[in-house]
Write a protein that holds these residues in place. Structure first.
Motif, mmCIF file in Angstrom:
data_model
loop_
_atom_site.group_PDB
_atom_site.id
_atom_site.type_symbol
_atom_site.label_atom_id
_atom_site.label_comp_id
_atom_site.label_asym_id
_atom_site.label_seq_id
_atom_site.Cartn_x
_atom_site.Cartn_y
_atom_site.Cartn_z
ATOM 1 N N HIS A 70 0.883 -1.176 0.000
ATOM 2 C CA HIS A 70 0.000 0.000 0.000
ATOM 3 C C HIS A 70 0.912 1.215 0.000
ATOM 4 O O HIS A 70 1.637 1.450 0.973
ATOM 5 N N VAL A 92 -3.091 0.051 -3.774
ATOM 6 C CA VAL A 92 -2.783 -1.265 -3.208
ATOM 7 C C VAL A 92 -2.399 -2.160 -4.377
ATOM 8 O O VAL A 92 -3.065 -2.163 -5.415
ATOM 9 N N SER A 152 -6.596 -2.623 3.146
ATOM 10 C CA SER A 152 -5.799 -1.673 3.933
ATOM 11 C C SER A 152 -6.347 -1.535 5.348
ATOM 12 O O SER A 152 -5.573 -1.446 6.317
#
Length: 326
Positions: A70, A92, A152
């Motif tokens: 990320h 990502v 995330s």
């Protein structure tokens, strides 16, 4: 326990990158670099936060691990075989396949990496029938921006667990955290797993399967059980096991395991002797609950009152599924 490496010297930065990420060739374009790596290990997985205050090109040998990143700041690009990905802030991405060499460029970036053993992905989900080898991710990008955002968010939750003092004292919590990370990765990226039950799975989802699985769970509640291990004990596939629990108990194998652990935790709190140092937090950690607040919520939902009340000896009969607990 976190490990932090930080260097500001050109040669030291090159050496640290080679040591941690198997880079075969490096070319730095910064006279005064800063490289900082924070690693939080989790058994077959770990979380890396890498801060590059430098510009460099690299060629790396196969990493042997699944790296999902990320990009928090900066920009970079990576090429594996003929597949190239340009990464912008907020993206990502899958860095590369574990068995593929890698090329790339990093420009003053901060990147969060989830690093996972390929075998851990296989423990979470089974390959399609006839497919050999480990589970593989099939795309460099998540299914959608929402899938990437959910990944995330999960990484953030796992990072909180990794750094919690409670996690350091509970192998069960550590194991659950690493599996959560692997499951989030499979949910976010296209992969080779098969989730729909086959005809054989449906045939195997009978009461005898469920009975074998229940017996195994109830005999080993303190162990770090996975759905794969429970399915193996029941002598069926994971999909057949999950279908059997849905059909006959309207639950999942792992939720049933959680309920069994709650019952054991209830018994420990009920039987605790004052002055021996038993706390709600220690009991929660011993039975694999990641936070006391989560444990208290589940306990109240199950028994109708908070765990602290049981520990204080304030016991009462509570109707639960037609039975009485004391």
């Amino acid at each position: 326990m976190s490990h932090v490496f930080e260097v500001t010297d050109l040669d030291a930065a090159l050496a640290l990158i080679r040591e941690q990420y198997s880079s075969a060739q490096l070319k730095l374009h910064t006279e005064r670099p800063l490289l900082r790596i924070r690693q939080d290990p989790l058994g077959q997985a770990r979380l890396d936060r890498v801060t590059f205050r430098m510009h460099y090109d690299f060629t790396a040998d196969p990493l042997g691990l699944v790296f999902v990143g990320h990009l928090l700041k900066g920009r970079s690009w990576f090429r594996s075989s003929r597949d190239e990905v340009h990464v912008q802030q907020g993206d990502v991405f899958l860095l590369s396949q574990p068995d593929a060499s890698l090329q790339g460029r990093v420009d003053s970036a901060v990147i969060d990496f989830a690093v996972v053993e390929p075998s851990l992905l296989g423990d979470i989900a089974q390959n399609a029938p006839g497919v050999r080898g480990p589970v593989r991710l099939l795309g460099r990008r998540p299914f959608s921006p929402l899938a990437g955002a959910q990944w995330s968010h999960t990484v953030g939750l796992v990072r909180e667990l990794v750094t919690s003092p409670l996690t350091l004292k509970s192998p069960l919590i550590t194991a659950q955290a690493e599996r959560l990370l692997a499951a989030a990765t499979l949910a976010a990226f296209p992969n080779t797993t098969l989730t729909d039950p086959t005809i054989q799975d449906r045939r195997d989802a009978h009461p005898a399967t469920m009975s074998r699985a229940v017996a195994y769970i109830e005999e080993h509640p303190r162990e770090d059980l996975t759905v794969v291990e429970i399915a193996r004990a029941a002598r069926v596939s994971v999909r057949a096991l999950q279908l059997a629990f849905r059909r006959h108990l309207d639950t999942t194998p792992m939720r049933y395991l959680r309920e069994v652990r709650l019952q054991h935790a209830h018994g420990e709190l009920r039987d605790a002797v004052p002055g021996q140092g038993v706390t709600v937090t220690s009991v929660a950690a011993r039975w694999g609950f990641s936070t006391p607040s989560r444990f208290s919520t589940l306990y109240r939902q199950t028994f109708g009152f908070p765990p602290a009340q049981t520990l204080r000896g304030e016991r009462r009969l509570i109707p639960l599924s037609g039975q009485a607990l004391n």
